[in-house]
Scaffold this active site. Structure first.
Site, PDB file in Angstrom:
ATOM      1  N   ASN A 113     -23.837   4.497 111.550  1.00 24.65           N
ATOM      2  CA  ASN A 113     -24.499   4.406 110.251  1.00 24.65           C
ATOM      3  C   ASN A 113     -24.926   2.952 110.057  1.00 24.65           C
ATOM      4  OD1 ASN A 113     -25.280   4.414 107.600  1.00 24.65           O
ATOM      5  ND2 ASN A 113     -23.240   4.844 106.760  1.00 24.65           N
TER       6      ASN A 113
ATOM      7  N   LYS B 227     -26.582   1.758 107.711  1.00 27.21           N
ATOM      8  CA  LYS B 227     -26.654   1.401 106.277  1.00 27.21           C
ATOM      9  C   LYS B 227     -27.976   0.659 106.023  1.00 27.21           C
ATOM     10  CE  LYS B 227     -21.669   1.547 106.137  1.00 27.21           C
ATOM     11  NZ  LYS B 227     -20.418   1.123 105.503  1.00 27.21           N
TER      12      LYS B 227
ATOM     13  N   HIS C  58     -21.892   9.769 101.339  1.00 30.73           N
ATOM     14  CA  HIS C  58     -21.234   8.510 101.715  1.00 30.73           C
ATOM     15  C   HIS C  58     -20.640   7.846 100.462  1.00 30.73           C
ATOM     16  CE1 HIS C  58     -20.436   4.522 103.232  1.00 30.73           C
ATOM     17  NE2 HIS C  58     -20.459   5.065 104.432  1.00 30.73           N
TER      18      HIS C  58
ATOM     19  N   GLU D 151     -20.524   4.895  99.545  1.00 31.74           N
ATOM     20  CA  GLU D 151     -21.378   3.890  98.897  1.00 31.74           C
ATOM     21  C   GLU D 151     -22.335   4.550  97.915  1.00 31.74           C
ATOM     22  OE1 GLU D 151     -22.512   2.031 102.575  1.00 31.74           O
ATOM     23  OE2 GLU D 151     -20.439   1.304 102.748  1.00 31.74           O
TER      24      GLU D 151
ATOM     25  N   GLU E  54     -13.539   8.951 105.507  1.00 27.75           N
ATOM     26  CA  GLU E  54     -13.736   7.504 105.402  1.00 27.75           C
ATOM     27  C   GLU E  54     -13.003   6.966 104.179  1.00 27.75           C
ATOM     28  OE1 GLU E  54     -17.540   6.247 107.629  1.00 27.75           O
ATOM     29  OE2 GLU E  54     -18.140   6.723 105.596  1.00 27.75           O
TER      30      GLU E  54
ATOM     31  N   GLY F  30     -15.785  -1.512 105.833  1.00 23.60           N
ATOM     32  CA  GLY F  30     -16.333  -2.863 105.797  1.00 23.60           C
ATOM     33  C   GLY F  30     -15.312  -3.936 105.472  1.00 23.60           C
TER      34      GLY F  30
ATOM     35  N   SER G 226     -14.018   0.519 109.397  1.00 22.79           N
ATOM     36  CA  SER G 226     -13.613  -0.607 110.263  1.00 22.79           C
ATOM     37  C   SER G 226     -13.269  -0.181 111.690  1.00 22.79           C
ATOM     38  CB  SER G 226     -12.468  -1.398 109.628  1.00 22.79           C
ATOM     39  OG  SER G 226     -12.891  -1.974 108.405  1.00 22.79           O
TER      40      SER G 226
HETATM   41  P1  13P Z   1     -17.639   0.036 108.694  1.00 23.74           P
HETATM   42  O1  13P Z   1     -17.496   0.553 110.104  1.00 23.74           O
HETATM   43  O2  13P Z   1     -18.587  -1.126 108.595  1.00 23.74           O
HETATM   44  O3  13P Z   1     -16.323  -0.206 108.051  1.00 23.74           O
HETATM   45  O4  13P Z   1     -18.356   1.217 107.851  1.00 23.74           O
HETATM   46  C1  13P Z   1     -17.858   2.501 107.936  1.00 23.74           C
HETATM   47  C2  13P Z   1     -18.808   3.427 107.260  1.00 23.74           C
HETATM   48  O5  13P Z   1     -18.935   3.434 106.057  1.00 23.74           O
HETATM   49  C3  13P Z   1     -19.618   4.319 108.112  1.00 23.74           C
HETATM   50  O6  13P Z   1     -20.315   5.247 107.336  1.00 23.74           O
END
Ligand code: 13P
Length: 248
Positions: free
Chosen positions: A9, A11, A93, A95, A165, A171, A211
């Site tokens: 992803n 993002k 997601h 976010e 997740e 992150g 992560s």
């Molecule tokens: P990170 O791997 O940057 O922690 O992000 C995970 C994520 O949200 C994948 O959708």
């Protein structure tokens, strides 16, 4: 046996040059042929990515809308994704749930619309740190799944990959321990078995995100209910290939 699945992803990261180099790095890498690879660039680079990526690499949107067409400024439809040869979408997601206030029912409607239109779905679920500390992790993830279960038939679960997740791990560099992740994945599988069917529980991939790196992926990939990863930050780097090859 469930096929190992690794999603990237991106993002809201990347521009033409960097996306070209990420995709060419994946194309030119030695990848475990038994891992299914799906990459999700920002919407504006979906067609570029589809044109550049090997046919063995699937391309996913990061989001989709639940209505077929119309006055929905800024949104993308399932038909538009299919039309441009995009076969997957991420839905729910954290976010988007947090920053854009998408609720469980909206996420469920998008999941249903995507599957009705012929897409496969990476359905993201996961608890906040506060919810974990209050002992509500399983309650939260099963509530998020329950909204989707209300609108999907048993058969339609074959089009879903569940991405667990935990928000506190995204992150942050604070990866869930193998025990923490396995515990939630097993609870999700048990819930699928009790709520949908034993077959759906057996066949549905449950992947972990938060992560994930080339350093921690091998141990996580050994857990019996972890069927792959959804990778954020590390999917932008050459290390993504090491994660694809977690089980080699
Ligand atoms: P990170 O791997 O940057 O922690 O992000 C995970 C994520 O949200 C994948 O959708």
């Amino acid at each position: 046996p469930r096929q190992f699945f690794v999603g990237g992803n991106f993002k809201m990261n990347g521009v033409t040059d960097s996306i070209k180099s990420i995709v060419s790095n994946i194309n030119n890498s030695k990848r475990d042929p038994s891992t299914q690879v799906v990459i999700a660039p920002p919407a504006i680079y979906l067609t570029l990515t589809r044109e550049l990526a090997d046919s063995s690499v699937s391309v996913s949107a990061q989001n989709v809308y639940d209505k077929p067409s119309g006055a929905y400024t800024g949104e993308l439809s399932v038909e538009q994704l299919k039309d441009t040869k995009i076969d997957w979408t991420i839905v729910g997601h954290s976010e988007r749930r947090v920053l854009l206030r998408e609720d469980d029912d909206f996420v469920a409607r998008k999941t249903k619309a995507a599957i009705d239109g012929g897409l496969s779905v990476i359905l993201c679920i996961g608890e906040s740190l506060e919810e974990r500390e209050a002992g509500k992790t399983i309650e939260v993830v099963t509530r998020q799944l329950g909204a989707v279960a209300k609108v999907l038939s048993k058969e339609e679960w074959s089009k879903v990959v569940i991405a667990y997740e935990p928000i506190w791990a995204i992150g942050t560099g604070k990866v869930a321990t193998t025990t923490q992740a396995q515990e939630v994945h097993a609870a999700i599988r048990k819930w699928l078995s009790e709520t949908i069917s034993a077959e759906v529980a057996d066949n549905t991939r449950i992947i972990y995100g938060g992560s994930v790196s080339e350093k921690n992926c091998r141990d996580l990939a050994k857990e019996k209910d972890i069927d792959g990863f959804l990778v954020g930050g590390a999917s932008l780097k050459p290390a993504f290939v090491d994660i694809i090859n977690s089980r080699l």
